[in-house]
Write a protein that holds these residues in place. Structure first.
Motif, PDB file in Angstrom:
ATOM      1  N   THR A  12      74.069 136.262   4.796  1.00  0.00           N
ATOM      2  CA  THR A  12      73.157 135.851   3.724  1.00  0.00           C
ATOM      3  C   THR A  12      73.784 134.755   2.869  1.00  0.00           C
ATOM      4  O   THR A  12      73.141 133.741   2.566  1.00  0.00           O
ATOM      5  N   VAL A  13      75.046 134.941   2.483  1.00  0.00           N
ATOM      6  CA  VAL A  13      75.739 133.930   1.671  1.00  0.00           C
ATOM      7  C   VAL A  13      75.886 132.627   2.458  1.00  0.00           C
ATOM      8  O   VAL A  13      75.646 131.540   1.939  1.00  0.00           O
ATOM      9  N   ALA A  14      76.257 132.731   3.739  1.00  0.00           N
ATOM     10  CA  ALA A  14      76.410 131.528   4.572  1.00  0.00           C
ATOM     11  C   ALA A  14      75.087 130.778   4.702  1.00  0.00           C
ATOM     12  O   ALA A  14      75.033 129.546   4.576  1.00  0.00           O
ATOM     13  N   CYS A  15      73.999 131.499   4.941  1.00  0.00           N
ATOM     14  CA  CYS A  15      72.662 130.868   5.049  1.00  0.00           C
ATOM     15  C   CYS A  15      72.248 130.261   3.715  1.00  0.00           C
ATOM     16  O   CYS A  15      71.654 129.172   3.691  1.00  0.00           O
ATOM     17  N   LEU A  16      72.542 130.935   2.636  1.00  0.00           N
ATOM     18  CA  LEU A  16      72.205 130.419   1.314  1.00  0.00           C
ATOM     19  C   LEU A  16      72.924 129.104   1.053  1.00  0.00           C
ATOM     20  O   LEU A  16      72.318 128.117   0.621  1.00  0.00           O
ATOM     21  N   VAL A  17      74.219 129.060   1.334  1.00  0.00           N
ATOM     22  CA  VAL A  17      74.997 127.835   1.127  1.00  0.00           C
ATOM     23  C   VAL A  17      74.495 126.728   2.056  1.00  0.00           C
ATOM     24  O   VAL A  17      74.297 125.591   1.639  1.00  0.00           O
ATOM     25  N   LEU A  18      74.267 127.066   3.326  1.00  0.00           N
ATOM     26  CA  LEU A  18      73.840 126.072   4.299  1.00  0.00           C
ATOM     27  C   LEU A  18      72.433 125.545   4.001  1.00  0.00           C
ATOM     28  O   LEU A  18      72.219 124.327   3.962  1.00  0.00           O
ATOM     29  N   LEU A  19      71.491 126.431   3.777  1.00  0.00           N
ATOM     30  CA  LEU A  19      70.086 126.035   3.656  1.00  0.00           C
ATOM     31  C   LEU A  19      69.643 125.668   2.244  1.00  0.00           C
ATOM     32  O   LEU A  19      68.693 124.914   2.075  1.00  0.00           O
ATOM     33  N   ALA A  20      70.318 126.202   1.234  1.00  0.00           N
ATOM     34  CA  ALA A  20      69.909 125.905  -0.142  1.00  0.00           C
ATOM     35  C   ALA A  20      70.793 124.875  -0.824  1.00  0.00           C
ATOM     36  O   ALA A  20      70.428 124.348  -1.865  1.00  0.00           O
ATOM     37  N   TYR A  23      72.061 121.580   3.224  1.00  0.00           N
ATOM     38  CA  TYR A  23      70.935 120.874   3.846  1.00  0.00           C
ATOM     39  C   TYR A  23      70.198 119.969   2.845  1.00  0.00           C
ATOM     40  O   TYR A  23      69.983 118.787   3.134  1.00  0.00           O
ATOM     41  N   PRO A  24      69.810 120.466   1.668  1.00  0.00           N
ATOM     42  CA  PRO A  24      69.167 119.561   0.704  1.00  0.00           C
ATOM     43  C   PRO A  24      70.062 118.394   0.288  1.00  0.00           C
ATOM     44  O   PRO A  24      69.587 117.269   0.116  1.00  0.00           O
ATOM     45  N   LEU A  25      71.365 118.626   0.130  1.00  0.00           N
ATOM     46  CA  LEU A  25      72.281 117.536  -0.214  1.00  0.00           C
ATOM     47  C   LEU A  25      72.354 116.502   0.905  1.00  0.00           C
ATOM     48  O   LEU A  25      72.392 115.296   0.650  1.00  0.00           O
ATOM     49  N   ALA A  26      72.357 116.959   2.155  1.00  0.00           N
ATOM     50  CA  ALA A  26      72.385 116.034   3.293  1.00  0.00           C
ATOM     51  C   ALA A  26      71.111 115.195   3.332  1.00  0.00           C
ATOM     52  O   ALA A  26      71.153 113.978   3.552  1.00  0.00           O
ATOM     53  N   LEU A  27      69.963 115.811   3.098  1.00  0.00           N
ATOM     54  CA  LEU A  27      68.702 115.058   3.065  1.00  0.00           C
ATOM     55  C   LEU A  27      68.692 114.056   1.924  1.00  0.00           C
ATOM     56  O   LEU A  27      68.242 112.919   2.085  1.00  0.00           O
ATOM     57  N   TRP A  28      69.175 114.469   0.762  1.00  0.00           N
ATOM     58  CA  TRP A  28      69.236 113.560  -0.378  1.00  0.00           C
ATOM     59  C   TRP A  28      70.146 112.370  -0.059  1.00  0.00           C
ATOM     60  O   TRP A  28      69.819 111.228  -0.363  1.00  0.00           O
ATOM     61  N   ALA A  29      71.282 112.622   0.583  1.00  0.00           N
ATOM     62  CA  ALA A  29      72.220 111.544   0.928  1.00  0.00           C
ATOM     63  C   ALA A  29      71.593 110.562   1.915  1.00  0.00           C
ATOM     64  O   ALA A  29      71.732 109.349   1.764  1.00  0.00           O
ATOM     65  N   VAL A  30      70.892 111.076   2.911  1.00  0.00           N
ATOM     66  CA  VAL A  30      70.214 110.200   3.878  1.00  0.00           C
ATOM     67  C   VAL A  30      69.128 109.391   3.171  1.00  0.00           C
ATOM     68  O   VAL A  30      68.951 108.197   3.434  1.00  0.00           O
ATOM     69  N   ALA A  31      68.411 110.019   2.252  1.00  0.00           N
ATOM     70  CA  ALA A  31      67.345 109.314   1.519  1.00  0.00           C
ATOM     71  C   ALA A  31      67.900 108.163   0.690  1.00  0.00           C
ATOM     72  O   ALA A  31      67.210 107.166   0.469  1.00  0.00           O
ATOM     73  N   GLN A  32      69.142 108.277   0.245  1.00  0.00           N
ATOM     74  CA  GLN A  32      69.737 107.199  -0.546  1.00  0.00           C
ATOM     75  C   GLN A  32      69.947 105.931   0.270  1.00  0.00           C
ATOM     76  O   GLN A  32      70.068 104.840  -0.266  1.00  0.00           O
ATOM     77  N   LEU A  33      69.979 106.062   1.590  1.00  0.00           N
ATOM     78  CA  LEU A  33      70.130 104.915   2.476  1.00  0.00           C
ATOM     79  C   LEU A  33      68.791 104.227   2.758  1.00  0.00           C
ATOM     80  O   LEU A  33      68.755 103.105   3.238  1.00  0.00           O
ATOM     81  N   ALA A  34      67.701 104.932   2.480  1.00  0.00           N
ATOM     82  CA  ALA A  34      66.364 104.404   2.759  1.00  0.00           C
ATOM     83  C   ALA A  34      65.937 103.427   1.663  1.00  0.00           C
ATOM     84  O   ALA A  34      66.450 103.473   0.537  1.00  0.00           O
ATOM     85  N   PRO A  35      64.986 102.525   1.986  1.00  0.00           N
ATOM     86  CA  PRO A  35      64.454 101.655   0.937  1.00  0.00           C
ATOM     87  C   PRO A  35      63.869 102.517  -0.194  1.00  0.00           C
ATOM     88  O   PRO A  35      63.288 103.559   0.053  1.00  0.00           O
TER      89      PRO A  35
END
Length: 195
Positions: A12-20, A23-35
């Motif tokens: 549960t803790v591992a999934c919480l860290v990974l998914l909450a 994952y959102p931080l990775a998406l935010w970082a990728v979005a920073q590269l977009a126009p």
């Protein structure tokens, strides 16, 4: 029991860290590269701001109409009605849209109405209509704005967007951009336009 609870808590803790968190931080970082850094593309016109990638309700007869939306153009809850072609309620809704379209577009026959003008997209937020969907509305707008048919045909043709990379999807017209250009054209020609 202890042998099951401790691994479950760890998972549960591992999934919480990974998914909450990760994952959102990775998406935010990728979005920073977009126009526009993932913030969407804004169009500013007449003192208003619009997101160009989200459909707008365009129901005024002075404008090219948007596709119907199953979510009333609410970007916080995109989705379709999920009603099949045999659903009686859905068929009645389509018939109502057909009648409404024909009422504001006199002279357009039932079989001339493009499907996208009476059916909502999968997201309910599609900012585009088909080229046929734009062109079938030209006579109404020409009359409403006192503009020549060929002038409006040329305007629509200038706003046709090609498929992605020239091969994915159909040609389409961005309704908001077309309507903003229509207002500019009406101002230049001295025609009517709604605010």
């Amino acid at each position: 029991m202890k042998t099951h609870i401790i691994p479950a808590i760890r998972l549960t803790v591992a999934c919480l860290v990974l998914l909450a968190v990760a994952y959102p931080l990775a998406l935010w970082a990728v979005a920073q590269l977009a126009p526009n850094k993932g913030e969407g593309f804004l169009i500013e016109a007449n003192g208003n701001k619009y997101y160009s990638n989200i459909g707008q309700a365009m129901n005024d007869t002075n404008y090219f109409m948007s596709r119907p939306s199953a979510v009333d153009y609410d970007a916080s809850g995109s989705g379709a009605s999920n009603k099949g072609p045999s659903n009686e309620e859905y068929l009645q809704e389509l018939e109502s849209r057909i009648q409404a379209f024909m009422a504001i577009n006199p002279g357009v026959e039932r079989n001339q109405i493009p499907a996208d003008m009476i059916t909502a997209s999968g997201s309910g937020l599609d900012p585009h209509i088909s080229v046929a969907g734009a062109k079938v509305q030209i006579p109404r707008i020409a009359k409403e704005r006192n503009l020549a048919l060929d002038t409006l045909e040329e305007l629509v043709n200038k706003h046709i967007e090609s498929p992605l990379w020239g091969m994915f999807g159909p040609k389409k017209v961005h309704v908001l951009k077309l309507n903003l250009a229509l207002d500019a054209l009406s101002s230049m020609k001295g025609g009517q336009h709604a605010n």
